[in-house]
Design an enzyme around this catalytic site. Structure first.
Site, PDB file in Angstrom:
ATOM      1  N   HIS A  65       2.698 -11.892   9.402  1.00 39.36           N
ATOM      2  CA  HIS A  65       1.364 -12.399   9.340  1.00 39.36           C
ATOM      3  C   HIS A  65       0.946 -13.567   8.752  1.00 39.36           C
ATOM      4  CE1 HIS A  65      -1.173  -8.590  10.644  1.00 39.36           C
ATOM      5  NE2 HIS A  65       0.055  -8.176  10.808  1.00 39.36           N
ATOM      6  N   ASP A  66       1.792 -13.757   7.756  1.00 38.71           N
ATOM      7  CA  ASP A  66       1.465 -15.282   6.960  1.00 38.71           C
ATOM      8  C   ASP A  66       1.836 -16.331   8.009  1.00 38.71           C
ATOM      9  OD1 ASP A  66       1.216 -17.129   4.940  1.00 38.71           O
ATOM     10  OD2 ASP A  66       3.392 -17.179   4.567  1.00 38.71           O
ATOM     11  N   GLY A  71       1.336 -20.731   9.594  1.00 40.25           N
ATOM     12  CA  GLY A  71       2.663 -21.199   9.008  1.00 40.25           C
ATOM     13  C   GLY A  71       2.933 -20.501   7.980  1.00 40.25           C
ATOM     14  N   ASP A  73       3.441 -20.466   4.694  1.00 39.70           N
ATOM     15  CA  ASP A  73       2.784 -21.002   3.437  1.00 39.70           C
ATOM     16  C   ASP A  73       2.352 -20.338   2.434  1.00 39.70           C
ATOM     17  OD1 ASP A  73       0.410 -20.528   4.793  1.00 39.70           O
ATOM     18  OD2 ASP A  73      -0.292 -22.493   4.635  1.00 39.70           O
ATOM     19  N   ASP A 254      16.958   0.146  11.626  1.00 39.93           N
ATOM     20  CA  ASP A 254      18.113   0.322  12.839  1.00 39.93           C
ATOM     21  C   ASP A 254      17.780  -0.010  13.988  1.00 39.93           C
ATOM     22  OD1 ASP A 254      16.533   2.682  13.305  1.00 39.93           O
ATOM     23  OD2 ASP A 254      17.961   3.953  12.397  1.00 39.93           O
TER      24      ASP A 254
END
Length: 326
Positions: A65-66, A71, A73, A254
């Site tokens: 999500h960041d 970007g 950051d 997995d």
């Protein structure tokens, strides 16, 4: 069989021709300023993971999500007294608190070392913590590129239209990922992170209730699986109830996620579309049959994801507190 061999050759070639590494990111970036940073972060993350398994999926989702919004950051970590930061967006409000806590604890551990204090960015700590939780749950360990700075801007409005929707089809997924410089194979590999993820009933309830006029249930859903989902998510229920994305091995990183897709057990429409769409089915089948191919593709994809929107120079800073600008 010729087209199968051609596909496998093309797929393997994608591992050889890696995109150029960002000029500002490199492995062992802190070898002079904080030489023990990776072991410090790994120790803190391991301790947190031993306390609660949600640490793994929460941290991995936080990194995604960041990177996808402004970007990589650490802008997703910033708080706003007016509740106007990224984390306050409807698309981010369900991010697990354990993911945030993992970064906070790792940052505190790093800053306890006098040599490292205020020299390692929150964005890099999140990237390292993500690698560590993948390894702790049975996934691949990989070298993390470091050198990101922390962003100073975080707005609720910037989240909208920047994250995949559970209802997306293949074209919509490919379009969004391509905008970030990621290929269809990268997208399918990163979707495999749902092997340890979880969601809430409201995100997929339309697939099991009132799917379409004349169809109560999404026909691409496995019938037995849809009945199980109905038992866990009745029509009138707390929408915050958590459901494992992988009903078979939810605590292992997995390739069972892909085997589930082959059986109609993808929780989201966006998951199941990877198998129902013939353009992506071959990659799903490959990852389902070959765990090594999946893990290699995942490492390639998450490394490329970690290069998205990196801040350098005057664009960012190294935050003293991950939740606030300096």
């Amino acid at each position: 069989m010729e087209h199968v061999h051609l596909f496998v050759f093309t797929f393997l070639l994608s591992f050889i021709i890696l995109p150029t590494v960002s000029a500002h990111l490199r492995q062992n970036y802190y070898h002079r300023t904080c030489p023990n940073v990776e072991s410090i972060v790994r120790s803190a993350v391991t301790k947190k993971f031993q306390q609660t398994f949600v640490t793994a999926s929460g941290t991995l989702r936080l990194f995604f999500h960041d990177c996808f919004v402004r970007g990589c950051d650490a802008s997703v970590l910033l708080t706003s007294p007016e509740s106007m930061a990224e984390k306050d967006s409807p698309d981010d409000i369900s991010l697990a608190g354990d993911g945030f806590d993992t970064v906070i604890k790792a940052k505190a551990a790093v800053d306890l070392d006098p040599m490292c204090r205020n020299k390692v960015s929150c964005a890099d700590i999140l990237a390292m913590a993500t690698r560590d939780v993948v390894a702790l749950t049975g996934g691949p360990s990989y070298a993390v590129e470091l050198g990101r700075l922390d962003g100073r801007i975080s707005t609720k409005a910037s989240v909208k239209h920047n994250l995949p929707n559970p209802t997306f089809n293949l074209d919509q997924l490919n379009s969004m990922f391509a905008f970030k410089g990621l290929t269809q194979t990268d997208m399918i590999a990163l979707s495999g992170a749902h092997t340890i993820g979880f969601s809430h009933c409201g995100k997929f309830s339309k697939r099991i209730y009132n799917f379409q006029r004349g169809r109560a249930v999404d026909p691409t859903l496995n019938a037995t699986y849809s009945r199980q989902l109905m038992q866990m998510c009745p029509r009138i229920v707390d929408p915050r109830i958590a459901i494992n994305m992988d009903p078979i091995t939810p605590q292992l990183f997995d390739n069972v996620y892909y085997k589930n897709l082959q059986q109609g057990k993808g929780l989201f429409t966006s998951d199941q579309s990877l198998f129902t769409d013939l353009r992506s089915r071959a990659t799903v089948n490959l990852f389902a049959a070959n765990s090594t191919a999946f893990q290699q593709a995942f490492v390639v994809a998450i490394t490329k994801l970690g290069r998205v929107g990196v801040k350098t120079g005057n664009e960012g800073e190294i935050r003293r507190d991950c939740s606030a600008v300096n």
